[in-house]
Write a protein that holds these residues in place. Structure first.
Motif, PDB file in Angstrom:
ATOM      1  N   HIS A   1       1.054  -1.097  -0.129  1.00 49.95           N
ATOM      2  CA  HIS A   1      -0.071  -0.023  -0.009  1.00 49.95           C
ATOM      3  C   HIS A   1       0.769   1.298   0.082  1.00 49.95           C
ATOM      4  O   HIS A   1       1.787   1.294   1.028  1.00 49.95           O
ATOM      5  N   ILE A   2       0.766   1.924  -0.874  1.00 51.24           N
ATOM      6  CA  ILE A   2       1.603   3.311  -1.299  1.00 51.24           C
ATOM      7  C   ILE A   2       0.695   4.441  -0.783  1.00 51.24           C
ATOM      8  O   ILE A   2      -0.423   4.708  -1.411  1.00 51.24           O
ATOM      9  N   ASP A   3       0.894   5.396   0.013  1.00 51.52           N
ATOM     10  CA  ASP A   3       0.172   6.774   0.131  1.00 51.52           C
ATOM     11  C   ASP A   3       1.318   7.858   0.287  1.00 51.52           C
ATOM     12  O   ASP A   3       2.175   7.984   1.044  1.00 51.52           O
ATOM     13  N   ALA A   4       0.918   8.856  -0.682  1.00 54.64           N
ATOM     14  CA  ALA A   4       1.619  10.007  -0.678  1.00 54.64           C
ATOM     15  C   ALA A   4       1.553  10.699   0.450  1.00 54.64           C
ATOM     16  O   ALA A   4       0.540  10.962   0.977  1.00 54.64           O
ATOM     17  N   ASP A   5       2.481  11.247   0.904  1.00 58.34           N
ATOM     18  CA  ASP A   5       2.580  12.237   2.425  1.00 58.34           C
ATOM     19  C   ASP A   5       2.214  13.555   2.030  1.00 58.34           C
ATOM     20  O   ASP A   5       2.911  14.374   1.401  1.00 58.34           O
ATOM     21  N   ALA A   6       1.181  14.057   2.638  1.00 53.98           N
ATOM     22  CA  ALA A   6       0.561  15.479   2.413  1.00 53.98           C
ATOM     23  C   ALA A   6       0.591  15.750   1.121  1.00 53.98           C
ATOM     24  O   ALA A   6       1.351  16.683   0.776  1.00 53.98           O
ATOM     25  N   PHE A   7      -0.036  14.966   0.237  1.00 51.45           N
ATOM     26  CA  PHE A   7       0.305  15.103  -1.209  1.00 51.45           C
ATOM     27  C   PHE A   7       0.242  16.460  -1.885  1.00 51.45           C
ATOM     28  O   PHE A   7       1.417  17.008  -2.641  1.00 51.45           O
ATOM     29  N   PHE A   8      -0.774  17.149  -1.710  1.00 49.62           N
ATOM     30  CA  PHE A   8      -1.039  18.526  -2.544  1.00 49.62           C
ATOM     31  C   PHE A   8      -0.008  19.435  -1.928  1.00 49.62           C
ATOM     32  O   PHE A   8       0.557  20.074  -2.681  1.00 49.62           O
ATOM     33  N   ALA A   9       0.241  19.634  -0.523  1.00 51.09           N
ATOM     34  CA  ALA A   9       0.979  20.408  -0.137  1.00 51.09           C
ATOM     35  C   ALA A   9       2.312  20.007  -0.324  1.00 51.09           C
ATOM     36  O   ALA A   9       3.414  20.918  -0.628  1.00 51.09           O
ATOM     37  N   SER A  10       2.920  18.803  -0.461  1.00 51.41           N
ATOM     38  CA  SER A  10       4.213  18.326  -0.874  1.00 51.41           C
ATOM     39  C   SER A  10       4.427  18.973  -2.390  1.00 51.41           C
ATOM     40  O   SER A  10       5.608  19.157  -2.541  1.00 51.41           O
ATOM     41  N   VAL A  11       3.709  18.703  -3.109  1.00 44.99           N
ATOM     42  CA  VAL A  11       3.587  19.223  -4.532  1.00 44.99           C
ATOM     43  C   VAL A  11       4.047  20.765  -4.662  1.00 44.99           C
ATOM     44  O   VAL A  11       4.989  21.218  -5.378  1.00 44.99           O
TER      45      VAL A  11
ATOM     46  N   SER B   1      12.411   0.561  -3.706  1.00 44.03           N
ATOM     47  CA  SER B   1      12.747   0.928  -4.903  1.00 44.03           C
ATOM     48  C   SER B   1      11.425   1.920  -5.411  1.00 44.03           C
ATOM     49  O   SER B   1      11.834   2.963  -5.788  1.00 44.03           O
ATOM     50  N   ILE B   2      10.396   1.719  -5.118  1.00 39.44           N
ATOM     51  CA  ILE B   2       9.304   2.664  -5.272  1.00 39.44           C
ATOM     52  C   ILE B   2       9.536   4.063  -4.566  1.00 39.44           C
ATOM     53  O   ILE B   2       9.514   5.095  -5.261  1.00 39.44           O
ATOM     54  N   ARG B   3       9.753   4.013  -3.303  1.00 38.92           N
ATOM     55  CA  ARG B   3       9.881   5.112  -2.602  1.00 38.92           C
ATOM     56  C   ARG B   3      11.006   5.978  -3.087  1.00 38.92           C
ATOM     57  O   ARG B   3      11.107   7.328  -3.137  1.00 38.92           O
ATOM     58  N   ARG B   4      12.368   5.240  -3.362  1.00 43.45           N
ATOM     59  CA  ARG B   4      13.468   5.834  -3.963  1.00 43.45           C
ATOM     60  C   ARG B   4      12.998   6.582  -5.199  1.00 43.45           C
ATOM     61  O   ARG B   4      13.434   7.637  -5.344  1.00 43.45           O
ATOM     62  N   ASP B   5      12.368   5.797  -6.160  1.00 44.80           N
ATOM     63  CA  ASP B   5      12.105   6.281  -7.434  1.00 44.80           C
ATOM     64  C   ASP B   5      11.183   7.735  -7.289  1.00 44.80           C
ATOM     65  O   ASP B   5      11.474   8.464  -7.841  1.00 44.80           O
TER      66      ASP B   5
ATOM     67  N   ILE C   1       5.500   5.277 -11.976  1.00 47.29           N
ATOM     68  CA  ILE C   1       6.511   4.621 -11.473  1.00 47.29           C
ATOM     69  C   ILE C   1       5.836   3.193 -10.871  1.00 47.29           C
ATOM     70  O   ILE C   1       6.494   2.134 -11.134  1.00 47.29           O
ATOM     71  N   PHE C   2       4.804   3.087 -10.496  1.00 46.65           N
ATOM     72  CA  PHE C   2       4.135   2.025 -10.002  1.00 46.65           C
ATOM     73  C   PHE C   2       4.072   0.882 -11.120  1.00 46.65           C
ATOM     74  O   PHE C   2       4.507  -0.380 -10.830  1.00 46.65           O
ATOM     75  N   ASP C   3       3.660   1.261 -12.280  1.00 42.61           N
ATOM     76  CA  ASP C   3       3.610   0.417 -13.188  1.00 42.61           C
ATOM     77  C   ASP C   3       4.829  -0.344 -13.824  1.00 42.61           C
ATOM     78  O   ASP C   3       5.001  -1.403 -14.319  1.00 42.61           O
ATOM     79  N   ARG C   4       5.950   0.126 -13.343  1.00 42.13           N
ATOM     80  CA  ARG C   4       7.291  -0.333 -13.584  1.00 42.13           C
ATOM     81  C   ARG C   4       7.506  -1.628 -12.645  1.00 42.13           C
ATOM     82  O   ARG C   4       8.181  -2.452 -13.381  1.00 42.13           O
TER      83      ARG C   4
ATOM     84  N   ILE D   1      -0.727  -2.358  -4.405  1.00 38.80           N
ATOM     85  CA  ILE D   1       0.138  -2.903  -5.601  1.00 38.80           C
ATOM     86  C   ILE D   1       0.208  -4.364  -5.311  1.00 38.80           C
ATOM     87  O   ILE D   1       0.899  -4.833  -4.024  1.00 38.80           O
ATOM     88  N   ASP D   2      -0.127  -5.077  -6.233  1.00 31.79           N
ATOM     89  CA  ASP D   2       0.002  -6.643  -5.885  1.00 31.79           C
ATOM     90  C   ASP D   2       1.329  -7.220  -6.500  1.00 31.79           C
ATOM     91  O   ASP D   2       1.598  -7.132  -7.813  1.00 31.79           O
ATOM     92  N   VAL D   3       2.341  -7.544  -5.842  1.00 29.26           N
ATOM     93  CA  VAL D   3       3.685  -7.933  -6.152  1.00 29.26           C
ATOM     94  C   VAL D   3       4.015  -9.406  -5.606  1.00 29.26           C
ATOM     95  O   VAL D   3       4.948  -9.944  -5.433  1.00 29.26           O
ATOM     96  N   THR D   4       2.891 -10.231  -5.693  1.00 28.92           N
ATOM     97  CA  THR D   4       3.120 -11.607  -5.049  1.00 28.92           C
ATOM     98  C   THR D   4       4.136 -12.373  -6.275  1.00 28.92           C
ATOM     99  O   THR D   4       4.120 -12.245  -7.279  1.00 28.92           O
ATOM    100  N   GLY D   5       5.035 -13.127  -5.176  1.00 30.70           N
ATOM    101  CA  GLY D   5       6.060 -13.792  -5.974  1.00 30.70           C
ATOM    102  C   GLY D   5       7.242 -13.227  -5.973  1.00 30.70           C
ATOM    103  O   GLY D   5       8.340 -13.593  -6.379  1.00 30.70           O
ATOM    104  N   GLU D   6       7.241 -11.866  -5.714  1.00 33.88           N
ATOM    105  CA  GLU D   6       8.389 -11.047  -5.669  1.00 33.88           C
ATOM    106  C   GLU D   6       8.679 -10.440  -4.105  1.00 33.88           C
ATOM    107  O   GLU D   6       8.086 -10.787  -3.278  1.00 33.88           O
ATOM    108  N   ASP D   7       9.897  -9.686  -4.163  1.00 33.30           N
ATOM    109  CA  ASP D   7      10.350  -9.400  -2.973  1.00 33.30           C
ATOM    110  C   ASP D   7       9.661  -7.886  -2.560  1.00 33.30           C
ATOM    111  O   ASP D   7      10.166  -7.018  -3.161  1.00 33.30           O
ATOM    112  N   GLY D   8       8.702  -8.038  -1.753  1.00 38.24           N
ATOM    113  CA  GLY D   8       7.973  -6.928  -1.661  1.00 38.24           C
ATOM    114  C   GLY D   8       8.297  -5.632  -0.942  1.00 38.24           C
ATOM    115  O   GLY D   8       8.240  -4.648  -1.330  1.00 38.24           O
ATOM    116  N   VAL D   9       9.265  -6.225   0.173  1.00 38.53           N
ATOM    117  CA  VAL D   9       9.977  -5.032   0.884  1.00 38.53           C
ATOM    118  C   VAL D   9      10.941  -4.512   0.005  1.00 38.53           C
ATOM    119  O   VAL D   9      11.012  -2.905  -0.296  1.00 38.53           O
TER     120      VAL D   9
END
Length: 400
Positions: A13-23, A127-131, A96-99, A114-122
């Motif tokens: 589960h991905i949630d942007a932090d204070a999204f509008f204000a962060s932009v 990687s998503i947070r970094r990107d 980015i999620f689509d990658r 985001i379903d990443v079953t079968g892969e290294d979720g952490v």
């Protein structure tokens, strides 16, 4: 746990932090570190869309009247929402999620499962947070678990800019002391009713017998009883059909060996094929991307007569494209893409040959191993060339 519950799911589960204000703070660095409140002029009758964490210190919250926010934080910087701008950044974030997975459920402009079953979720969450941070200049919080509601609770618990993983064996301990209102579907009225019955935490709720759940929750009894035990079989429902599925790798050092490039290409092709099958898709077009040491980039693609999804077929086509491109300079990045996606059941049957590729059954068997043990378990022969200390003398090509 129920017998029907998949043991191998991995949900982010991905949630942007204070999204509008962060932009706004990203676009105007002078706003960084200051209480930014999105919602219009303080004298207007509007409500707060969101606010920066600096404003939350003063008690400002989303959905609060702007006039009240001004009384709490008179030094706040009030900004009228720029929805078109926020949508642009949101689209880039979902790209980015689509990658990382084609199975994405969009909850809002700044939130997704985001379903990443079968892969290294952490690892994928890292990687998503970094990107997102590097490419978009904002932060997101991520929760990783084996079901949707626990992944969301995990991300909620580590905001802002955090990552939390809840494995199955730690789920009940995590849930025990949480208020019952943290369970999806329990609002103020139900919470008040439960509290009058002496139930204020999820741990206390879990101790109640099945007949009690039926009496209190009616038709929803099983749902709430399961969630109290950390069980949630709801699937991640894609918000749109993916346009393509791709994987790419930026190398630590540039590569000028065709053998080594083919090894990395095999790994990328195998990952793309796995993601295709997980989404129950096939592709009609296979493409590659090559970025050289000087950052110049070329792409090549080929459209097939039949849609495919097996590791071998995608690798063989990507290998043909790589050999035809014949890179004569050191390569910095290599990528594989599957395009022209169609449902896996869309293949027209022929009167003269059985449906499906001879590699389809093999790929499905490999997928079961991958889901059980993680990736990679069974490798294409050429991919061993990309793994240090595991290069066979003459690995065979995968050709039907």
């Amino acid at each position: 746990m129920t017998a029907s519950e998949p043991d191998y799911r991995c949900i982010i589960h991905i949630d942007a932090d204070a999204f509008f204000a962060s932009v706004e703070q990203r676009d105007n660095p002078d706003l960084r570190g200051k209480p930014v409140i999105i919602g219009g002029h303080p004298q207007s009758r509007g409500v707060v869309s969101t606010c920066s964490y600096e404003a939350r210190v003063y008690g400002v919250r989303s959905a609060m009247p702007v006039s009240q926010a001004y009384r709490l934080c008179p030094n706040g910087i009030f900004i009228r929402p720029r929805m078109e701008r926020y949508k642009q950044v949101s689209d880039a974030m979902f790209d980015i999620f689509d990658r990382y997975s084609p199975v994405i459920e969009k909850l809002s402009i700044d939130e997704a499962f985001i379903d990443v079953t079968g892969e290294d979720g952490v690892g994928i969450a890292v990687s998503i947070r970094r990107d997102v941070r590097h490419e978009l200049g904002i932060t997101v919080s991520a929760g990783v678990s084996y079901c949707k509601f626990l992944a969301k609770l995990a991300s909620d618990s580590c905001k802002p800019d955090g990552l939390k993983y809840i494995p199955r064996e730690e789920a009940q301990v995590f849930l025990d002391d949480l208020p019952v209102a943290r369970l999806p579907g329990i609002g103020p009225k139900t919470r008040s009713k439960l509290e009058t019955l002496g139930i204020s935490t999820i741990g206390a709720l879990r101790q109640m017998p099945e007949a009690w759940f039926v009496r209190v929750f009616g038709k929803a009894a099983r749902r709430f009883q399961d969630m109290a035990k950390g069980i949630d079989n709801d699937p991640v429902t894609p918000w749109r059909e993916p346009r393509s599925i791709s994987e790419e790798n930026t190398f630590e050092t540039d590569i000028d060996s065709m053998d080594t490039l083919q090894g990395h290409l095999a790994v990328l092709a195998q990952n793309v094929a796995f993601r295709l099958r997980k989404a129950r898709l096939k592709c009609r077009t296979v493409g590659i991307k090559i970025r050289f040491h000087n950052f110049s980039t070329i792409t090549r693609e080929h459209t097939l007569s039949e849609a495919v999804s097996s590791d071998a077929e995608i690798f063989n086509q990507a290998k043909t494209l790589l050999e035809a491109a014949a890179p004569d300079r050191p390569v910095r990045l290599l990528g594989v893409a599957a395009k022209g996606l169609v449902p896996e059941t869309s293949r027209q049957a022929s009167l003269f040959e059985p449906p499906g590729s001879p590699w389809d059954d093999i790929s499905r068997s490999m997928d079961e191993l991958r889901r059980k043990y993680g990736k990679p378990v069974v490798l294409l022969g050429p991919s061993l060339k990309s793994r240090r200390g595991h290069r066979p003398k003459d690995p065979p090509d995968w050709t039907p």
